[in-house]
Design a protein around this motif. Structure first.
Motif, PDB file in Angstrom:
ATOM      1  N   PHE A 137     -91.901  36.942 -81.568  1.00 15.07           N
ATOM      2  CA  PHE A 137     -91.423  35.593 -81.878  1.00 15.07           C
ATOM      3  C   PHE A 137     -91.806  35.336 -83.324  1.00 15.07           C
ATOM      4  O   PHE A 137     -92.975  35.112 -83.623  1.00 15.07           O
TER       5      PHE A 137
ATOM      6  N   VAL B 196     -95.390  39.904 -79.469  1.00 14.22           N
ATOM      7  CA  VAL B 196     -95.908  39.556 -78.147  1.00 14.22           C
ATOM      8  C   VAL B 196     -95.921  40.772 -77.228  1.00 14.22           C
ATOM      9  O   VAL B 196     -96.869  40.983 -76.469  1.00 14.22           O
TER      10      VAL B 196
ATOM     11  N   PRO C 177    -104.370  38.756 -68.394  1.00 12.85           N
ATOM     12  CA  PRO C 177    -104.799  37.421 -68.819  1.00 12.85           C
ATOM     13  C   PRO C 177    -103.639  36.593 -69.361  1.00 12.85           C
ATOM     14  O   PRO C 177    -102.595  37.128 -69.737  1.00 12.85           O
ATOM     15  N   SER C 178    -103.851  35.299 -69.402  1.00 13.65           N
ATOM     16  CA  SER C 178    -102.840  34.376 -69.925  1.00 13.65           C
ATOM     17  C   SER C 178    -102.528  34.720 -71.380  1.00 13.65           C
ATOM     18  O   SER C 178    -103.413  35.011 -72.163  1.00 13.65           O
ATOM     19  N   GLY C 179    -101.244  34.736 -71.718  1.00 12.35           N
ATOM     20  CA  GLY C 179    -100.843  35.035 -73.086  1.00 12.35           C
ATOM     21  C   GLY C 179    -100.662  36.512 -73.362  1.00 12.35           C
ATOM     22  O   GLY C 179    -100.383  36.899 -74.499  1.00 12.35           O
ATOM     23  N   SER C 180    -100.790  37.350 -72.324  1.00 18.48           N
ATOM     24  CA  SER C 180    -100.694  38.788 -72.575  1.00 18.48           C
ATOM     25  C   SER C 180     -99.241  39.256 -72.644  1.00 18.48           C
ATOM     26  O   SER C 180     -98.983  40.402 -72.995  1.00 18.48           O
ATOM     27  N   GLY C 181     -98.282  38.391 -72.325  1.00 20.61           N
ATOM     28  CA  GLY C 181     -96.882  38.770 -72.460  1.00 20.61           C
ATOM     29  C   GLY C 181     -96.164  39.057 -71.157  1.00 20.61           C
ATOM     30  O   GLY C 181     -95.040  39.548 -71.163  1.00 20.61           O
ATOM     31  N   LYS C 182     -96.776  38.695 -70.038  1.00 20.89           N
ATOM     32  CA  LYS C 182     -96.173  38.992 -68.735  1.00 20.89           C
ATOM     33  C   LYS C 182     -94.862  38.233 -68.558  1.00 20.89           C
ATOM     34  O   LYS C 182     -93.833  38.813 -68.190  1.00 20.89           O
ATOM     35  N   SER C 183     -94.904  36.922 -68.827  1.00 17.74           N
ATOM     36  CA  SER C 183     -93.676  36.122 -68.661  1.00 17.74           C
ATOM     37  C   SER C 183     -92.600  36.607 -69.611  1.00 17.74           C
ATOM     38  O   SER C 183     -91.426  36.707 -69.241  1.00 17.74           O
ATOM     39  N   THR C 184     -92.988  36.897 -70.833  1.00 22.11           N
ATOM     40  CA  THR C 184     -92.018  37.357 -71.821  1.00 22.11           C
ATOM     41  C   THR C 184     -91.330  38.630 -71.334  1.00 22.11           C
ATOM     42  O   THR C 184     -90.108  38.770 -71.468  1.00 22.11           O
TER      43      THR C 184
ATOM     44  N   GLU D 136     -84.710  36.585 -72.973  1.00 24.37           N
ATOM     45  CA  GLU D 136     -85.188  36.902 -74.324  1.00 24.37           C
ATOM     46  C   GLU D 136     -84.538  38.218 -74.741  1.00 24.37           C
ATOM     47  O   GLU D 136     -84.210  39.049 -73.900  1.00 24.37           O
TER      48      GLU D 136
END
Ligand SMILES: Nc1ncnc2c1ncn2[C@@H]1O[C@H](COP(=O)(O)OP(=O)(O)O)[C@@H](O)[C@H]1O
Ligand SMILES: [Mg+2]
Lengths: 312, 255
Positions: free
Chosen positions: B16, B21, B40-47, B56
């Protein structure tokens, strides 16, 4: 009571709560409200008195209230309001979608349109439309050609002037509405394979309506009153009819009051319509909708009729 | 195996702006597999999930779903971006369930479910409604067909959301922390529905913090951190016997 408590004692259930005595307190007295009401009534009486003593022939108003010309003018006002708002809302939605689009060309066109139409007075715009014959002497749409002055009737001038101006305001209202819908909604819709257009029409716009409808109701009411401006471009709606009658019958001021009463009646009816429309688009957004005035009356009547002991 | 993988990622990168990411994800999801993603949160799983569903665009590397390249068409050695309409067609076959449910609040539960089949697949109303009723029954909400989302609990909303995704008869289901927004006592119902799906052989990619579910239902598990796959294997092995320090420290916090 005590017997009950002993019975339930062994299995540890709490005793039934005893009903506390209802509070009977003396309410706070709002003396300010009485004073304000007395002052307001007094002022109102003064104003009414002043007007009744003026040189106004009040009798002329009922004489002309349902005059054919007035009724016809009021009808034209309603028709003009309706079609101007159709152009305004349709154009507003298109402009809002254009402004929010990723395409820089379409979003700049929309920006420019809104900038121009919001930045110039609607009365000036009406005169410009009316006089465009100076720029275009004839019109040729391929299938239709005519002199500009024959083509641009007062009705069309009024419609274009009011509708295109309204579209610029509606665009901003619609844009705020579209932006108010959570992004997760279009995401979920896209994830189901729905196209951008379907997502807008089926998912985003219906939800945006809740934000769009209340200010749009105000716009409709505003438009109804703004139509009186088109009297200036030869369109004989309510206000112009009232003016005409006023001149011929020698009661011009009386006819202004008559027109004002007509506008007041029509805007009041629109306000009621707006209330029900807002309820319609609140569907699914709150667990229970507030009652309509009719339901309120019904429930009051019933709760009065109901014997005291039954009400829980 | 690799020829007919349902999802195949080769060096997938996603940025991004200046922020990278995803920094080269390689993995494979076999058909009928329950594939768990933790990290962990922010590791890129959702992305990563969103890349699979074309929400995306991948910046580098290749991502395939059912053998087809995601987001692009390859002709010779040139890549062409897919049009929106082509992307929409591919999304039909991929169901997605969101952390915050994202049900359409202006439609009843059953209207949510029949929306896409009728609008996208042009199914007849009768067929779509009949299937929607079956699906509601399957997620245990047959009596809630006419409720609006605001009248349902979080767990019920999420189960309707699952039914809505299933109504398109997808070949792959993506779950992005489907139980994270739920009160603890409601998590079980949603996991039961997912367990049922797994038993029926649905291919599922599940981002989750429910380690019990991963261990019990998962066929493969990947631990992601900071945009890379740190460790992968069978859930039992990774969860009970992690090899990397980062995995160990993450698991010690969530278990
Ligand atoms: N649309 C976006 N624009 C900018 N940064 C984003 C966007 N989406 C996600 N990110 C960033 O990408 C990183 C990974 O996010 P995400 O995939 O949501 O992680 P996870 O799901 O593992 O918690 C986060 O640092 C987040 O801030
Ligand atoms: Mg996430």
């Amino acid at each position: 009571m005590t017997v009950d408590i002993e019975k339930t004692g062994p299995d540890d259930t709490p005793p039934p709560p005893t009903q506390p005595e209802a509070i009977k307190a003396i309410p706070v007295r709002h003396y300010g409200r009485y004073v304000a009401a007395v002052v307001a009534i007094g002022l109102f009486a003064l104003i009414v008195y002043a007007f009744s003593q003026g040189k106004i022939n009040w009798g002329a108003i009922p004489d002309y209230f349902f005059d054919d010309r007035i009724v016809d003018g009021a009808w034209k006002t309603l028709v003009l309001t309706f079609w101007s708002m159709v152009i305004g809302i349709g154009g507003g939605i298109i402009l809002a979608v254009m402004r929010l689009s990723k395409n820089p060309v379409t979003s700049s066109i929309a920006w420019f349109y809104i900038w121009f139409f919001r930045g110039t007075p609607v009365l000036v715009q009406l005169f410009v439309w009316f006089n465009l014959g100076l720029v275009f002497e004839t019109i040729n749409l391929g299938f239709y050609q005519d002199e500009w002055s024959d083509f641009m009737t007062p009705m069309l001038t009024a419609l274009l002037g009011l509708g295109l101006n309204e579209a610029a305001y509606m665009a901003e209202i619609c844009r705020a509405g579209l932006l108010s819908v959570d992004e997760g909604q279009s995401e979920a819709s896209h994830a189901l394979g729905m196209s951008q257009g379907k997502t807008l029409r089926r998912v985003v716009i219906p939800q945006a309506m809740r934000v769009i409808v209340p200010p749009t109701g105000n716009e409709v009411i505003n438009m109804l009153k703004t139509t009186s401006l088109v009297a200036a471009v030869q369109f004989t709606e309510l206000f112009r009819q009232a003016q005409n009658i006023g001149q011929s019958s020698g009661a011009p001021v009386e006819m202004y009051f008559l027109a004002a009463s007509w506008y007041l009646v029509m805007t009041s009816i629109l306000s009621v319509g707006q209330y029900y429309l807002e309820r319609h688009y609140a569907r699914g957004s709150s667990r229970s909708l507030p009652p309509t005035p009719f339901q309120k009356i019904k429930s009051t009547v019933f709760s009065v009729r109901r014997p005291k002991g039954v009400t829980a | 195996m690799s020829a007919n993988a349902m999802v195949k990622a080769e060096g997938v990168h996603k940025s991004f702006g200046p922020v990278e990411v995803l920094k080269g994800i390689d993995l494979e999801v076999a058909p009928r597999e329950v594939f768990c993603l933790i990290g962990p949160s922010g590791s890129g799983k959702s992305t990563f999930l969103r890349c699979i569903n074309h929400l995306e665009k991948v910046n580098a590397g290749r991502l395939y779903v059912d053998g087809e390249l995601v987001g692009y068409r390859q002709k010779g050695d040139k890549l062409y971006e897919l049009k929106d309409s082509e992307v929409a067609v591919k999304r039909r076959d991929i169901g997605m369930v969101f952390q915050r449910f994202n049900l359409f609040p202006h439609m009843t539960a059953i209207a949510n479910i029949v929306e896409a089949p009728i609008q996208v697949k042009r199914e007849s109303k009768a067929v779509a409604l009949a299937r929607a009723e079956q699906l509601l029954d399957r997620v245990g909400l047959a009596d809630k067909a006419d409720s609006y989302p605001s009248q349902l609990s979080g767990g019920q909303q999420q189960r309707v959301a699952i039914a809505r995704a299933l109504a398109m008869e997808p070949k792959l289901m993506l779950f992005d922390e489907p139980t994270s927004a739920l009160d603890p006592e409601l998590v079980g119902d949603v996991l039961d529905v997912m367990r049922g799906l797994a038993e029926d052989g649905m291919t599922m990619v599940v981002v989750t913090h429910e380690m019990g579910f991963a261990r019990e239902v998962g066929d493969a598990l990947v631990f992601m951190d900071d945009g890379v796959v740190v460790e992968s294997g069978h859930p039992r092995d990774v969860l009970t016997n992690p090899q990397h320090d980062r995995t160990k420290s993450f698991l010690s916090k969530v278990l």
